[in-house]
Design an enzyme around this catalytic site. Structure first.
Site, mmCIF file in Angstrom:
data_model
loop_
_atom_site.group_PDB
_atom_site.id
_atom_site.type_symbol
_atom_site.label_atom_id
_atom_site.label_comp_id
_atom_site.label_asym_id
_atom_site.label_seq_id
_atom_site.Cartn_x
_atom_site.Cartn_y
_atom_site.Cartn_z
ATOM 1 N N ASP A 200 33.424 51.043 27.035
ATOM 2 C CA ASP A 200 34.022 50.145 28.034
ATOM 3 C C ASP A 200 33.134 48.901 28.098
ATOM 4 O OD1 ASP A 200 34.799 48.799 30.304
ATOM 5 O OD2 ASP A 200 34.809 50.558 31.613
ATOM 6 N N THR A 226 37.890 44.434 30.364
ATOM 7 C CA THR A 226 38.576 43.477 31.225
ATOM 8 C C THR A 226 38.545 42.136 30.503
ATOM 9 O OG1 THR A 226 36.490 42.954 32.311
ATOM 10 C CG2 THR A 226 37.893 44.563 33.406
ATOM 11 N N LYS A 229 35.795 38.850 33.001
ATOM 12 C CA LYS A 229 34.357 38.790 33.296
ATOM 13 C C LYS A 229 33.704 37.822 32.300
ATOM 14 C CE LYS A 229 34.668 43.243 35.528
ATOM 15 N NZ LYS A 229 34.229 44.647 35.607
ATOM 16 N N ARG A 235 42.478 37.634 35.197
ATOM 17 C CA ARG A 235 42.234 39.011 35.623
ATOM 18 C C ARG A 235 43.184 39.924 34.874
ATOM 19 N NH1 ARG A 235 38.773 38.209 39.418
ATOM 20 N NH2 ARG A 235 38.328 40.421 39.461
HETATM 21 C C1 LIG Z 1 34.869 45.748 36.096
HETATM 22 C C2 LIG Z 1 34.847 47.011 35.345
HETATM 23 C C3 LIG Z 1 35.954 47.870 35.330
HETATM 24 C C4 LIG Z 1 37.141 47.701 36.239
HETATM 25 O O1 LIG Z 1 37.852 46.557 36.118
HETATM 26 P P1 LIG Z 1 38.863 46.130 37.302
HETATM 27 O O2 LIG Z 1 39.594 45.021 36.646
HETATM 28 O O3 LIG Z 1 38.027 45.740 38.462
HETATM 29 O O4 LIG Z 1 39.743 47.295 37.580
HETATM 30 C C5 LIG Z 1 35.904 49.000 34.528
HETATM 31 N N1 LIG Z 1 34.824 49.265 33.787
HETATM 32 C C6 LIG Z 1 33.722 48.476 33.794
HETATM 33 C C7 LIG Z 1 32.551 48.838 32.948
HETATM 34 C C8 LIG Z 1 33.696 47.325 34.576
HETATM 35 O O5 LIG Z 1 32.606 46.563 34.584
#
Ligand SMILES: *Cc1c(COP(=O)(O)O)cnc(C)c1O
Length: 436
Positions: A200, A226, A229, A235
């Site tokens: 992830d 995502t 970020k 988003r």
């Molecule tokens: C931010 C994040 C998520 C979740 O993303 P959302 O868009 O807030 O649901 C999942 N895994 C990791 C490692 C993250 O940093």
């Protein structure tokens, strides 16, 4: 009902909130490591007429008519994602990071199956097995943690836990871990114990795309991320995977589906309805930006800025978890400053100084997640604004003053003046009022 009404006249309350939020973002120093400033072009695509469309299904396999252009759009988004990360298969429909992870678990695990994830307190995500989250409630989660001394992951320890616990899936990835992750080592462990490996990269996708962090793509079975970020897009999220199911005979012998098909059908119809085509258009715009050479420069500067901020903070006698950073984020350990469990106090004091951060647990946190002893900072947003190493010095000085004062109001007010002076030199979205 006039479809052509502008928001200023049709809804002055919301319009005013948008303007106030723009001002807040412009005047503050944004250090939340999961946030960023996206491109105006991304916001234009996200606010486009693709908002109006329903397109359940996948390109050229839809349940509704009128999808010729959406098919073209989603196909291009997929192609760009594949080119950017070098993956075999990409699904661009997940609404956000949490649903993307949910879809992967739904595709590969049965209820109560065991998976191995990174302890939330030390840097994992809620969806990596927290007991308050679907991931911890629906599945059996065991976790690995950082070494108490180095505060870094020890892959030999992860391996021993995997051999003992025999999980069906191993998750690598971080939300609050300031060090590099060895995805290749995770994959070797996963192969040794016949587990799937899901990486992830939500936090570090921009660093991976920009070539400043090892990519999990050559190794992991599935990679989720995502797009909002460090990748600097809208988003949303995407799932990437290999086509072949390495563990087909062991876990899916009765299914004709390969890994890519398992993932796709878990997203739709398994979990979601129609894709958000407006956001997918915006994802495609962001991937195109990330494919440009300038994005490599950006990602490189994100890491340089984090290093500069970390070094300056340490020079000012602030303790950092693991004594430094390899990526875009920094975790301050406030216990040596007598601030155990005072994360909220300092977060508020920094807010008053115009510096936005988030309180966070430190590894083996002695207090609680509501009143933790750490502070998490990151550089993706300030770097998008054009700030470099010399600005990191000003920011570090402000943070250190607020922490050393233990949240004194006069100190915050004085630091705020420096911050306003700094941010005025880096206009955000020049000329923008309400998006037009
Ligand atoms: C931010 C994040 C998520 C979740 O993303 P959302 O868009 O807030 O649901 C999942 N895994 C990791 C490692 C993250 O940093």
């Amino acid at each position: 009902m006039n479809l052509m009404n502008d928001i200023e006249t049709s809804d002055p309350k919301i319009s005013d909130m948008i303007l106030r939020e723009l001002k807040r973002q412009e005047e503050g120093v944004e250090l939340i490591p999961s946030e960023n400033y996206t491109y105006r072009s991304v916001m234009q695509a996200a606010g486009s007429v693709f908002t109006n469309k329903y397109s359940e299904g996948y390109p050229h396999k839809r349940y509704y008519g009128g999808n010729e252009i959406v098919d073209e759009l989603e196909t291009l988004a997929i192609e760009r994602a594949k080119k950017l990360f070098g993956c075999e298969h990409a699904n661009v429909q997940p609404y956000s990071g949490s649903p993307a992870n949910q879809a992967v678990y739904f595709a590969l695990l049965n209820l109560k199956d065991k998976f191995l994830g990174f302890n939330l307190t030390s840097g994992g995500h809620l969806t990596h097995g927290s007991h308050v989250n679907f991931s911890g409630k629906n599945y059996t989660c065991v976790s690995y943690d950082v070494d108490p001394k180095t505060e870094m992951l020890d892959m030999e320890v992860v391996r021993k836990i995997a051999i003992k616990e025999k999980p069906k899936m191993i998750i690598s990835g971080l939300t609050a871990y300031p060090r590099k992750i060895d995805f290749k080592a995770f994959q070797e462990i996963a192969e040794e114990v016949d587990a799937y490996h899901m990486a992830d990269i939500s936090h570090i996708a921009g660093l991976v795309a920009g070539g400043v962090h090892q990519s999990p793509i050559p190794y992991a079975d599935v990679v989720t991320t995502t797009t909002h970020k460090s990748l600097r897009g809208p988003r949303g999220a995407i799932i990437m995977c290999k086509t072949e199911d390495r563990l087909h005979d062991l876990y899916h012998a009765n299914s004709k589906k390969n890994l890519a098909q398992l993932i796709d059908s878990a997203v739709f119809p398994g979990l979601q309805g129609g894709p958000h085509d407006n956001v997918n258009a915006a994802k495609a715009v962001a991937f195109n930006e990330a494919l440009k050479p300038e994005f490599k420069t950006y990602a490189t500067q994100v890491v340089k800025n984090a290093k500069a901020l970390a070094e300056e903070l340490m020079a000012l006698d602030i303790k950092l978890v693991s004594n430094g950073t390899d990526n875009h984020l920094i975790l301050i350990d406030m216990r040596p400053d007598g601030l155990t469990g005072e994360g909220k106090l300092i977060q508020n004091a920094l807010d008053a100084a115009g510096i936005t951060v988030n309180k966070n647990t430190v590894p083996y946190e002695p207090s609680t997640p509501f009143n933790p002893s750490g502070m998490r900072l990151g550089t993706p947003a300030v770097t998008s604004r054009g700030m470099k190493e010399s600005e990191m010095k000003v920011i570090a000085a402000g943070i250190a003053k607020v922490i050393k004062s233990k949240g004194d109001k006069t100190v915050s007010a004085n630091v705020h003046k420096d911050i306003l002076e700094l941010t005025a030199k880096f206009p955000l979205y020049p000329g923008m009022s309400i998006l037009k």
